[in-house]
Every structure is written in structure tokens, then in C-alpha cells.
Scaffold this active site. Structure first.
Site, PDB file in Angstrom:
ATOM      1  N   SER A  71      -1.353  -1.528   3.187  1.00  0.00           N
ATOM      2  CA  SER A  71      -0.670  -0.985   4.290  1.00  0.00           C
ATOM      3  C   SER A  71      -0.279  -2.203   5.335  1.00  0.00           C
ATOM      4  CB  SER A  71      -1.544  -0.104   4.933  1.00  0.00           C
ATOM      5  OG  SER A  71      -0.938   0.678   5.916  1.00  0.00           O
ATOM      6  N   HIS A  84       2.775   3.866   2.043  1.00  0.00           N
ATOM      7  CA  HIS A  84       2.401   5.270   2.354  1.00  0.00           C
ATOM      8  C   HIS A  84       3.791   6.068   2.293  1.00  0.00           C
ATOM      9  CE1 HIS A  84      -1.355   3.494   3.219  1.00  0.00           C
ATOM     10  NE2 HIS A  84      -0.995   3.128   4.522  1.00  0.00           N
TER      11      HIS A  84
END
Length: 239
Positions: free
Chosen positions: A130, A166
Site C-alpha cells: 500500500s 487495492h
């Protein structure tokens, strides 16, 4: 000079979200570092403010293993006497998720932008999830500023692409990345569904891997006519 940039990594254990276990992407990071007998693996949790819960979960994940697990904390001050020497001594540096905007600001205060480039050039595997993925690129969509995603501040730029993380689980990610590439705010960009990692040799994308089925990576690029094309990459499923 290798980077493993992911939307995955440590997996939750049965006891809860802050009970971690090393997933296939973590094992692959160690493999890319040469499968040392006692790998030196450093967790950098700046993006969550070096939160003690994450730090403890990291150490518990490797308890009883051959991994020599350490952390680099920057709050309230560095927890090692020589940050550069500590990071250059690692096989794997894993950067956790959280606020990529805050991470980049704090890193630059402490000179980690230059230190991490030196680590990369010296053969230390750079990796993360991330925020710990976006940081290696030019930039990408982030929730650092609130629930409405925006373009992250300039990343370290080791990889000359934008980055989307994501991609399959947060609905704002794909349209914002497409818009940023279309407007020229980001160059050609590489994106990952949850559980997927991208492997780079130097700045070349050489592999895509996943810890789950039905997940993918993507290349998002601006065509000559100004429209945006998205190409799906099928990753290798890790054991």
C-alpha cells in the site's frame, strides 16, 4: 536492484487483524533477496506513525523463525544509532501501509530518500504494501488526506511509473488512476489488486505474483489520442 511492490504481504492470523503471519508475498520477498539462511528483515512502520501494535505484530509473526527481524522507528527519534548502516545491512526492507504523504515527509526529514536509494543500488530488496508500495514510484492515488482520494505527493521515484494499490477493493482507486494518467498528472502506471505484487529488476517490470486466485495486476497508459488503456496482467500464484 530489486523492488517488490504489493497490495498484500503479512496475513491476519486467526486471533485478529493485529496478529500477523508471513504470507506468500513475504516468503517471496525473502526469496528475491537470495534465500539467505538467516535473512535480515527490517520493518519500517512510518506510515502508521511507528504504531506499537504493528511493530509487535511484526515481531510475533517471525517469532521462533530464522528471520532476524528488526524495525526502524523514527518516532520520537530513530531507534538505531546509525540509520544508514542499519538499513544497508538488511536483506529485505518491508514498508508497511498507512499514510504515504506522512511517510514521505518524515523520510525526507531524516534523509531516508537518499539512504533507501543507496540500499536499492546496493542490492537490498525494497518492498512493502500500500503506502509501502506507492512510495517507490512517482506517485499514485492515496487516502492520506481523507476519504476522498487524491494524488499523493511525489514519491521516491525509483520506479518511473505511477502506482495504484487495492485496485479491486476500493472503488475510487481505478477511476482516479485513469483520470490522473489521462490528464498527464501521472505517467504510465502499474496497479495491483489485493494480494498481488510486482517485481522489478532495476526499473523493468519482470514478474507479477499473487497470494490468491482471481486477482491481477494492470498497466494503465495514455494512448496517442489522449484516451486511457488498461491492460490486465495475470500474476503467478504463489504457494
Amino acid at each position: 536492484m530489486r523492488i517488490l511492490a504489493t497490495s498484500g504481504g503479512f496475513l491476519p492470523a486467526e486471533l485478529g487483524v493485529y496478529q500477523w503471519r508471513p504470507g506468500p508475498l513475504i516468503a517471496h520477498a525473502i526469496h528475491l533477496a537470495g534465500d539467505p539462511a538467516r535473512p535480515r528483515f527490517c520493518y519500517v512502520g512510518t506510515a502508521m506513525g511507528d504504531h506499537v501494535i504493528g511493530t509487535n505484530a511484526f515481531h510475533r509473526a517471525f517469532a521462533g523463525s530464522e528471520v532476524r527481524a528488526t524495525t526502524l522507528d523514527l518516532f520520537p527519534m530513530p531507534n538505531v544509532p546509525d540509520v544508514r548502516a542499519h538499513l544497508l545491512a538488511q536483506d529485505v526492507i518491508w514498508v508497511g501501509g498507512g499514510s504515504v504523504a506522512n511517510l514521505l515527509a518524515v523520510w525526507r526529514v531524516h534523509g531516508l530518500d537518499e539512504i533507501l536509494r543507496e540500499c536499492w543500488e546496493s542490492g537490498v530488496l525494497l518492498s512493502g504494501v500500500s503506502a509501502g508500495s506507492i512510495c517507490w514510484y512517482v506517485g499514485g492515488p492515496t487516502d492520506s488526506y481523507g476519504p476522498d482520494l487524491q494524488l499523493a505527493p511525489p514519491g521516491l521515484g525509483l520506479l518511473p511509473y505511477g502506482n495504484g494499490v487495492h485496485y479491486d477493493s476500493e472503488e475510487q482507486r481505478r477511476p482516479l488512476l485513469h483520470g490522473l494518467v489521462e490528464k498527464g498528472d501521472l505517467p504510465t502506471s502499474h496497479a495491483t489488486d489485493d494480494g498481488v505484487g510486482l517485481v522489478y529488476e532495476g526499473t523493468e517490470l519482470v514478474d507479477a505474483v499473487s497470494d490468491r486466485r482471481d486477482a491481477a495486476a494492470y498497466v494503465v497508459e495514455r494512448r496517442a489520442d489522449g484516451t486511457v488503456a488498461e491492460t490486465r496482467i495475470e500474476p503467478r500464484l504463489l504457494g
